[in-house]
Scaffold this active site. Structure first.
Site, PDB file in Angstrom:
ATOM      1  N   GLN A  96      -2.830  -0.357   9.165  1.00 23.73           N
ATOM      2  CA  GLN A  96      -1.368  -0.284   9.024  1.00 23.73           C
ATOM      3  C   GLN A  96      -0.847  -1.591   8.388  1.00 23.73           C
ATOM      4  OE1 GLN A  96      -2.610   0.857  12.480  1.00 23.73           O
ATOM      5  NE2 GLN A  96      -3.008   2.603  11.207  1.00 23.73           N
ATOM      6  N   LYS A 151      -5.883  -2.726   1.738  1.00 27.15           N
ATOM      7  CA  LYS A 151      -6.701  -3.528   2.667  1.00 27.15           C
ATOM      8  C   LYS A 151      -8.174  -3.154   2.587  1.00 27.15           C
ATOM      9  CE  LYS A 151      -4.246  -1.917   6.021  1.00 27.15           C
ATOM     10  NZ  LYS A 151      -3.215  -1.195   5.257  1.00 27.15           N
ATOM     11  N   GLY A 175      -6.109   4.970   6.684  1.00 19.05           N
ATOM     12  CA  GLY A 175      -6.872   5.582   5.597  1.00 19.05           C
ATOM     13  C   GLY A 175      -7.158   4.482   4.587  1.00 19.05           C
ATOM     14  N   HIS A 176      -8.386   4.013   4.575  1.00 19.82           N
ATOM     15  CA  HIS A 176      -8.747   2.884   3.707  1.00 19.82           C
ATOM     16  C   HIS A 176      -9.693   3.384   2.617  1.00 19.82           C
ATOM     17  CE1 HIS A 176      -7.825  -0.136   7.195  1.00 19.82           C
ATOM     18  NE2 HIS A 176      -6.793   0.607   6.854  1.00 19.82           N
ATOM     19  N   ASP A 198      -1.159   0.789   3.596  1.00 21.91           N
ATOM     20  CA  ASP A 198      -1.636   1.260   2.287  1.00 21.91           C
ATOM     21  C   ASP A 198      -1.503   0.210   1.190  1.00 21.91           C
ATOM     22  OD1 ASP A 198      -2.126   3.719   3.522  1.00 21.91           O
ATOM     23  OD2 ASP A 198      -0.086   4.403   3.106  1.00 21.91           O
TER      24      ASP A 198
HETATM   25  P1  GDP Z   1      -5.224   0.618   2.689  1.00 24.65           P
HETATM   26  O1  GDP Z   1      -4.801   1.628   3.700  1.00 24.65           O
HETATM   27  O2  GDP Z   1      -4.430  -0.639   2.776  1.00 24.65           O
HETATM   28  O3  GDP Z   1      -6.706   0.352   2.687  1.00 24.65           O
HETATM   29  O4  GDP Z   1      -4.881   1.256   1.265  1.00 24.65           O
HETATM   30  P2  GDP Z   1      -5.143   2.783   0.794  1.00 24.65           P
HETATM   31  O5  GDP Z   1      -6.583   2.952   0.541  1.00 24.65           O
HETATM   32  O6  GDP Z   1      -4.486   3.730   1.723  1.00 24.65           O
HETATM   33  O7  GDP Z   1      -4.284   2.818  -0.531  1.00 24.65           O
HETATM   34  C1  GDP Z   1      -4.526   1.953  -1.585  1.00 24.65           C
HETATM   35  C2  GDP Z   1      -4.876   2.765  -2.832  1.00 24.65           C
HETATM   36  O8  GDP Z   1      -4.804   1.930  -3.974  1.00 24.65           O
HETATM   37  C3  GDP Z   1      -6.299   3.290  -2.822  1.00 24.65           C
HETATM   38  O9  GDP Z   1      -6.329   4.499  -3.533  1.00 24.65           O
HETATM   39  C4  GDP Z   1      -7.089   2.217  -3.577  1.00 24.65           C
HETATM   40  O10 GDP Z   1      -8.266   2.716  -4.189  1.00 24.65           O
HETATM   41  C5  GDP Z   1      -6.079   1.796  -4.607  1.00 24.65           C
HETATM   42  N1  GDP Z   1      -6.137   0.387  -5.045  1.00 24.65           N
HETATM   43  C6  GDP Z   1      -6.444  -0.722  -4.332  1.00 24.65           C
HETATM   44  N2  GDP Z   1      -6.252  -1.833  -5.082  1.00 24.65           N
HETATM   45  C7  GDP Z   1      -5.833  -1.404  -6.299  1.00 24.65           C
HETATM   46  C8  GDP Z   1      -5.416  -2.063  -7.493  1.00 24.65           C
HETATM   47  O11 GDP Z   1      -5.399  -3.284  -7.583  1.00 24.65           O
HETATM   48  N3  GDP Z   1      -5.007  -1.272  -8.531  1.00 24.65           N
HETATM   49  C9  GDP Z   1      -4.990   0.082  -8.449  1.00 24.65           C
HETATM   50  N4  GDP Z   1      -4.578   0.761  -9.513  1.00 24.65           N
HETATM   51  N5  GDP Z   1      -5.359   0.736  -7.344  1.00 24.65           N
HETATM   52  C10 GDP Z   1      -5.762   0.011  -6.270  1.00 24.65           C
HETATM   53  P1  IMO Z   2      -3.365   2.229   6.720  1.00 19.96           P
HETATM   54  O1  IMO Z   2      -4.330   1.482   7.605  1.00 19.96           O
HETATM   55  C1  IMO Z   2       0.626   3.918   6.197  1.00 19.96           C
HETATM   56  C2  IMO Z   2       2.620   5.418   9.795  1.00 19.96           C
HETATM   57  C3  IMO Z   2       2.850   6.915   9.902  1.00 19.96           C
HETATM   58  C4  IMO Z   2       4.137   6.926  10.714  1.00 19.96           C
HETATM   59  C5  IMO Z   2       3.951   5.760  11.671  1.00 19.96           C
HETATM   60  C6  IMO Z   2       3.456   6.156  13.050  1.00 19.96           C
HETATM   61  O2  IMO Z   2      -4.016   3.229   5.831  1.00 19.96           O
HETATM   62  O3  IMO Z   2      -2.473   1.278   6.011  1.00 19.96           O
HETATM   63  P2  IMO Z   2       1.081   6.975  13.956  1.00 19.96           P
HETATM   64  O4  IMO Z   2       0.254   8.162  13.595  1.00 19.96           O
HETATM   65  O5  IMO Z   2       0.396   5.671  13.762  1.00 19.96           O
HETATM   66  O6  IMO Z   2       1.686   7.085  15.324  1.00 19.96           O
HETATM   67  O7  IMO Z   2       2.336   7.032  12.926  1.00 19.96           O
HETATM   68  O8  IMO Z   2       2.999   4.891  11.049  1.00 19.96           O
HETATM   69  N1  IMO Z   2       1.212   5.025   9.550  1.00 19.96           N
HETATM   70  C7  IMO Z   2       0.752   4.565   8.384  1.00 19.96           C
HETATM   71  N2  IMO Z   2       1.371   4.427   7.186  1.00 19.96           N
HETATM   72  N3  IMO Z   2      -0.661   3.530   6.336  1.00 19.96           N
HETATM   73  C8  IMO Z   2      -1.289   3.625   7.536  1.00 19.96           C
HETATM   74  O9  IMO Z   2      -2.517   3.116   7.768  1.00 19.96           O
HETATM   75  C9  IMO Z   2      -0.593   4.203   8.614  1.00 19.96           C
HETATM   76  N4  IMO Z   2      -0.897   4.482   9.907  1.00 19.96           N
HETATM   77  C10 IMO Z   2       0.217   4.974  10.460  1.00 19.96           C
HETATM   78  O10 IMO Z   2       3.014   7.496   8.633  1.00 19.96           O
HETATM   79  O11 IMO Z   2       5.234   6.629   9.882  1.00 19.96           O
HETATM   80 MG    MG Z   3      -4.136   3.584   3.832  1.00 21.64          MG
END
Ligand code: GDP
Ligand code: IMO
Ligand code: MG
Length: 434
Positions: free
Chosen positions: A224, A16, A40-41, A13
């Site tokens: 991840q 990416k 979850g991207h 999270d």
């Molecule tokens: P990922 O799993 O690495 O793709 O990240 P997620 O999408 O799960 O979580 C990142 C969250 O931060 C999302 O809601 C993005 O829209 C948001 N985000 C990404 N870059 C920025 C930033 O520079 N500033 C803010 N405020 N939000 C951001």
């Molecule tokens: P992105 O790509 C954050 C965590 C789960 C749990 C552990 C194992 O959005 O960064 P799993 O279902 O993979 O066997 O769970 O890994 N986890 C993540 N945490 N971002 C993710 O993906 C994750 N994918 C799995 O919460 O602790």
């Molecule tokens: Mg994510």
């Protein structure tokens, strides 16, 4: 053969999806190489917010290939839902390609994931319950279904005869919700998927390597983060795939000497979903404040993310394992308005300061963060115009914070992200595909 990879440097999270989408503008293909729809991207384009779990973020850019590599585990039923989301937004998935060697996640994997978590009791991992672990277990046990199997009805029938009774017995033994599916229904479903999605299934290693031979630009999108890696993460509180640099090669069928630039996606603070050690974790009101400011709620499960200060012991661990050539530092704007921001530069364990991330959970439990404090900075009115103006427009104390990360890790912060939108990005490097 220009290649760029993006890997999460913490526990996932990090942003990416946003960074991948940003760099995908110039790329010809975006490749996922591990994980599944546990990811979850989030990608924000204008007023639209897309949440991708399995499909590579390149799918939102027209005319690019969106490739699911052999190291990914694919839940076809959930993928159908994601494709629907894309099509409803007026986009198409014509560029989708799925490796014939990618393993499949079945319903029984999801059920077994839930049952395993119950068995672990207090030691549960806090998985996403998407069946990721059980699907990789079958792969390693050498009896998983692969995407290529969908194109061979005879093979499906043969495997089903052995797999379905075994999984039903296992589910019974584990106390998992039972599976009512008959062998005929199960086979029918898989053969149907083959007919529907067969046009996307191919040898993606050949595809990617041919593209590279032709000088095409390929972007690899990690899921991840390095600290969730099966070998190098906080085992057993990890995911079941190789999230670090080496995972790109084994998970996409591309040799190490073809990977050129590796961007470490580093959130300006730290978050973690699920269980496991987290040395710089905040508690009480401080934690709630950061969680609220950052909107730190999971994209896949909706769970609140645990939050804490930036940890450079973690960043060093990730950088060493992944070979980062650049940082993309994200969510710096979330730290606006703090009087003081803290960065962890060591762990005090039994009276000694450790600079490297330890394997032992007991040591991590005893570790106390050694912080360096920085004066905070104030918020601003408009991130888009600030991003347009570049680094010079950023608050002086934020620039000092960024410089410290660069100096400590020896890696340049080539991308600075100060908001979720494409346009809230400062690209200090710009020569990604040279
Ligand atoms: P990922 O799993 O690495 O793709 O990240 P997620 O999408 O799960 O979580 C990142 C969250 O931060 C999302 O809601 C993005 O829209 C948001 N985000 C990404 N870059 C920025 C930033 O520079 N500033 C803010 N405020 N939000 C951001
Ligand atoms: P992105 O790509 C954050 C965590 C789960 C749990 C552990 C194992 O959005 O960064 P799993 O279902 O993979 O066997 O769970 O890994 N986890 C993540 N945490 N971002 C993710 O993906 C994750 N994918 C799995 O919460 O602790
Ligand atoms: Mg994510």
């Amino acid at each position: 053969m220009p290649t760029v990879a993006i890997i999460g440097a913490q526990w996932g999270d990090e942003g990416k999806g946003k960074i991948t989408d940003y760099l995908a503008e110039q790329a010809d293909a975006v490749v996922r190489f591990q994980g599944g729809n546990n990811a979850g991207h989030t990608i924000v384009i204008g007023d639209s917010v897309f949440k991708l779990h399995l499909l590579p973020s390149g799918v939102l850019r027209e005319g690019k290939l969106a490739i699911i590599g052999n190291g990914v585990v694919v839940n076809i039923a959930d993928m159908e839902e994601e494709i629907k989301q894309i099509e409803e937004a007026g986009l198409n998935v014509d560029g989708l390609r799925i490796s014939d060697r990618a393993h499949l996640i079945m319903n029984y994997h999801k059920k077994l994931d839930g049952a395993e978590e119950i068995y672990r009791g207090k030691k549960s991992v806090g998985t996403t319950k998407k069946g990721i672990g059980p699907a990789y277990q079958d792969k390693i046990a050498r009896y998983g279904f692969r995407a290529g199997d969908l194109l061979e009805p005879e093979l499906i029938r043969e495997k089903t005869k052995f797999m379905l009774p075994m999984k039903k017995d296992l589910m019974k033994l584990m106390g998992a919700e039972s599976c009512q599916c008959t062998e005929e229904k199960f086979e029918e479903r898989l053969i149907g998927w083959g007919e529907k999605y067969g046009k996307y299934i191919c040898d993606t290693s050949v595809l990617i390597n041919d593209m590279l031979d032709e000088g095409k630009k390929v972007l690899f999108e990690g899921a991840q983060g390095a600290l969730l890696d099966i070998d190098h993460g906080t085992y057993p509180y990890v995911t079941s795939s190789s999230t670090v640099g080496g995972g790109i090669c084994s998970g996409s069928g591309v040799a190490p000497n073809r990977i050129q630039k590796v961007v470490g996606c580093l959130k300006a603070y730290t978050t973690r979903v699920g269980e496991g050690p987290f040395v710089t974790e905040l508690e009480g009101d401080e934690m709630i404040e950061l969680q609220k400011k950052g909107g730190e709620f999971g994209v896949t499960t909706g769970r609140g993310r645990r939050c804490g200060w930036l940890d450079l012991v973690v960043a060093e661990h990730a950088a060493r394992l992944c070979g980062f050539t650049s940082w993309a530092i994200t969510k710096l704007d979330v730290l606006n308005d703090y009087d003081t921001v803290k960065v962890c530069i060591g762990y005090e364990i039994d009276g000694k300061v450790e600079k490297h991330f330890p394997a032992s959970l007991a040591k991590l439990e005893r570790a106390k963060p050694v912080y360096k404090e920085f004066p905070g900075w104030k918020s601003w009115a408009d991130s888009e115009s600030m991003a347009k103006s570049g680094m010079g427009a950023l608050p002086e104390n934020m620039v000092k914070y960024i410089k410290f990360i660069e100096e400590y890790t020896g890696i340049p912060a080539d991308i600075i992200s100060i908001g979720p939108k494409r346009t809230e990005t400062i690209d200090r490097y710009g020569k990604w595909w040279n």
